[in-house]
Design a protein around this motif. Structure first.
Motif, mmCIF file in Angstrom:
data_model
loop_
_atom_site.group_PDB
_atom_site.id
_atom_site.type_symbol
_atom_site.label_atom_id
_atom_site.label_comp_id
_atom_site.label_asym_id
_atom_site.label_seq_id
_atom_site.Cartn_x
_atom_site.Cartn_y
_atom_site.Cartn_z
ATOM 1 N N VAL A 56 0.871 -1.175 0.000
ATOM 2 C CA VAL A 56 0.000 0.000 0.000
ATOM 3 C C VAL A 56 0.907 1.224 0.000
ATOM 4 O O VAL A 56 1.531 1.541 1.011
ATOM 5 C CB VAL A 56 -0.935 -0.006 1.239
ATOM 6 C CG1 VAL A 56 -1.861 1.196 1.208
ATOM 7 C CG2 VAL A 56 -1.720 -1.312 1.299
ATOM 8 N N ASP A 57 0.975 1.878 -1.162
ATOM 9 C CA ASP A 57 1.904 2.998 -1.313
ATOM 10 C C ASP A 57 1.782 4.017 -0.191
ATOM 11 O O ASP A 57 2.787 4.471 0.355
ATOM 12 C CB ASP A 57 1.674 3.720 -2.649
ATOM 13 C CG ASP A 57 2.026 2.855 -3.839
ATOM 14 O OD1 ASP A 57 2.641 1.796 -3.650
ATOM 15 O OD2 ASP A 57 1.669 3.244 -4.961
ATOM 16 N N ALA A 58 0.558 4.390 0.138
ATOM 17 C CA ALA A 58 0.348 5.433 1.145
ATOM 18 C C ALA A 58 0.867 5.023 2.517
ATOM 19 O O ALA A 58 1.191 5.876 3.335
ATOM 20 C CB ALA A 58 -1.136 5.784 1.229
ATOM 21 N N ILE A 59 0.960 3.721 2.778
ATOM 22 C CA ILE A 59 1.455 3.232 4.065
ATOM 23 C C ILE A 59 2.922 2.829 3.967
ATOM 24 O O ILE A 59 3.716 3.103 4.860
ATOM 25 C CB ILE A 59 0.611 2.028 4.547
ATOM 26 C CG1 ILE A 59 -0.825 2.465 4.796
ATOM 27 C CG2 ILE A 59 1.215 1.404 5.798
ATOM 28 C CD1 ILE A 59 -1.773 1.327 5.079
ATOM 29 N N CYS A 60 3.305 2.179 2.873
ATOM 30 C CA CYS A 60 4.638 1.599 2.745
ATOM 31 C C CYS A 60 5.717 2.617 2.379
ATOM 32 O O CYS A 60 6.896 2.337 2.548
ATOM 33 C CB CYS A 60 4.624 0.481 1.703
ATOM 34 S SG CYS A 60 3.584 -0.912 2.185
ATOM 35 N N ILE A 61 5.330 3.755 1.874
ATOM 36 C CA ILE A 61 6.311 4.772 1.478
ATOM 37 C C ILE A 61 6.130 6.000 2.357
ATOM 38 O O ILE A 61 5.037 6.548 2.443
ATOM 39 C CB ILE A 61 6.140 5.163 -0.010
ATOM 40 C CG1 ILE A 61 6.343 3.952 -0.908
ATOM 41 C CG2 ILE A 61 7.107 6.289 -0.387
ATOM 42 C CD1 ILE A 61 6.066 4.215 -2.373
ATOM 43 N N ASP A 62 7.223 6.422 2.991
ATOM 44 C CA ASP A 62 7.205 7.650 3.793
ATOM 45 C C ASP A 62 7.156 8.820 2.817
ATOM 46 O O ASP A 62 8.170 9.216 2.237
ATOM 47 C CB ASP A 62 8.446 7.716 4.679
ATOM 48 C CG ASP A 62 8.504 8.967 5.531
ATOM 49 O OD1 ASP A 62 7.592 9.815 5.444
ATOM 50 O OD2 ASP A 62 9.488 9.094 6.297
ATOM 51 N N GLN A 63 5.982 9.380 2.613
ATOM 52 C CA GLN A 63 5.784 10.436 1.624
ATOM 53 C C GLN A 63 6.557 11.711 1.954
ATOM 54 O O GLN A 63 6.871 12.493 1.058
ATOM 55 C CB GLN A 63 4.286 10.750 1.485
ATOM 56 C CG GLN A 63 3.439 9.572 1.055
ATOM 57 C CD GLN A 63 3.761 9.081 -0.351
ATOM 58 O OE1 GLN A 63 4.110 9.846 -1.235
ATOM 59 N NE2 GLN A 63 3.644 7.783 -0.553
ATOM 60 N N ALA A 64 6.886 11.920 3.210
ATOM 61 C CA ALA A 64 7.612 13.126 3.609
ATOM 62 C C ALA A 64 9.112 13.006 3.357
ATOM 63 O O ALA A 64 9.817 14.013 3.307
ATOM 64 C CB ALA A 64 7.355 13.430 5.083
ATOM 65 N N ASN A 65 9.612 11.791 3.190
ATOM 66 C CA ASN A 65 11.033 11.560 2.963
ATOM 67 C C ASN A 65 11.259 11.429 1.454
ATOM 68 O O ASN A 65 11.057 10.371 0.874
ATOM 69 C CB ASN A 65 11.470 10.295 3.701
ATOM 70 C CG ASN A 65 12.952 10.035 3.591
ATOM 71 O OD1 ASN A 65 13.604 10.399 2.621
ATOM 72 N ND2 ASN A 65 13.498 9.381 4.605
ATOM 73 N N ILE A 66 11.687 12.531 0.836
ATOM 74 C CA ILE A 66 11.824 12.573 -0.627
ATOM 75 C C ILE A 66 12.800 11.519 -1.131
ATOM 76 O O ILE A 66 12.538 10.843 -2.130
ATOM 77 C CB ILE A 66 12.278 13.977 -1.091
ATOM 78 C CG1 ILE A 66 11.296 15.051 -0.617
ATOM 79 C CG2 ILE A 66 12.448 14.024 -2.601
ATOM 80 C CD1 ILE A 66 9.888 14.871 -1.115
ATOM 81 N N ARG A 67 13.908 11.337 -0.437
ATOM 82 C CA ARG A 67 14.904 10.349 -0.875
ATOM 83 C C ARG A 67 14.312 8.936 -0.859
ATOM 84 O O ARG A 67 14.455 8.178 -1.819
ATOM 85 C CB ARG A 67 16.139 10.430 0.019
ATOM 86 C CG ARG A 67 17.256 9.554 -0.431
ATOM 87 C CD ARG A 67 18.487 9.794 0.407
ATOM 88 N NE ARG A 67 19.539 8.902 -0.029
ATOM 89 C CZ ARG A 67 20.630 8.683 0.640
ATOM 90 N NH1 ARG A 67 20.838 9.300 1.788
ATOM 91 N NH2 ARG A 67 21.541 7.850 0.192
ATOM 92 N N GLU A 68 13.647 8.575 0.249
ATOM 93 C CA GLU A 68 13.032 7.248 0.329
ATOM 94 C C GLU A 68 11.924 7.112 -0.708
ATOM 95 O O GLU A 68 11.816 6.085 -1.387
ATOM 96 C CB GLU A 68 12.438 6.991 1.718
ATOM 97 C CG GLU A 68 11.743 5.647 1.775
ATOM 98 C CD GLU A 68 10.965 5.399 3.056
ATOM 99 O OE1 GLU A 68 10.180 4.444 3.049
ATOM 100 O OE2 GLU A 68 11.125 6.138 4.037
ATOM 101 N N ARG A 69 11.110 8.140 -0.846
ATOM 102 C CA ARG A 69 10.005 8.081 -1.810
ATOM 103 C C ARG A 69 10.535 7.857 -3.228
ATOM 104 O O ARG A 69 10.036 7.002 -3.957
ATOM 105 C CB ARG A 69 9.171 9.356 -1.744
ATOM 106 C CG ARG A 69 7.930 9.291 -2.621
ATOM 107 C CD ARG A 69 7.115 10.537 -2.517
ATOM 108 N NE ARG A 69 7.819 11.626 -3.172
ATOM 109 C CZ ARG A 69 7.512 12.901 -3.048
ATOM 110 N NH1 ARG A 69 6.515 13.263 -2.268
ATOM 111 N NH2 ARG A 69 8.177 13.826 -3.684
#
Length: 72
Positions: free
Chosen positions: A16-29
């Motif tokens: 689940v993208d909204a849960i699995c990806i930290d949207q605030a962390n641009i590098r991780e995203r």
């Protein structure tokens, strides 16, 4: 969306993208977005959730060439 996909008779692995990806962390995203092609290619099934049924969602669903579960 998670409630709609819940089936007590099956074990499911969900991404689940909204849960699995930290949207605030641009590098991780950015890293995760680059990995998404591989994730989708390895998936046995991909479900796109556009929200609860509404007239505009129903119209969009008409354009899909495949039958989808959970759209009413």
């Amino acid at each position: 969306m998670l409630r709609r996909l819940c089936d007590p008779r099956k074990i499911r692995r969900l991404w689940v993208d909204a849960i699995c990806i930290d949207q605030a962390n641009i590098r991780e995203r950015n890293h995760q977005v680059r990995s998404m092609a591989a994730i989708f290619c390895e998936a046995q099934r991909v479900v796109v959730y556009l929200g609860e049924p509404e007239p505009v969602i129903d119209r969009l669903a008409e354009y899909s060439p495949k039958t989808r579960e959970g759209i009413s």
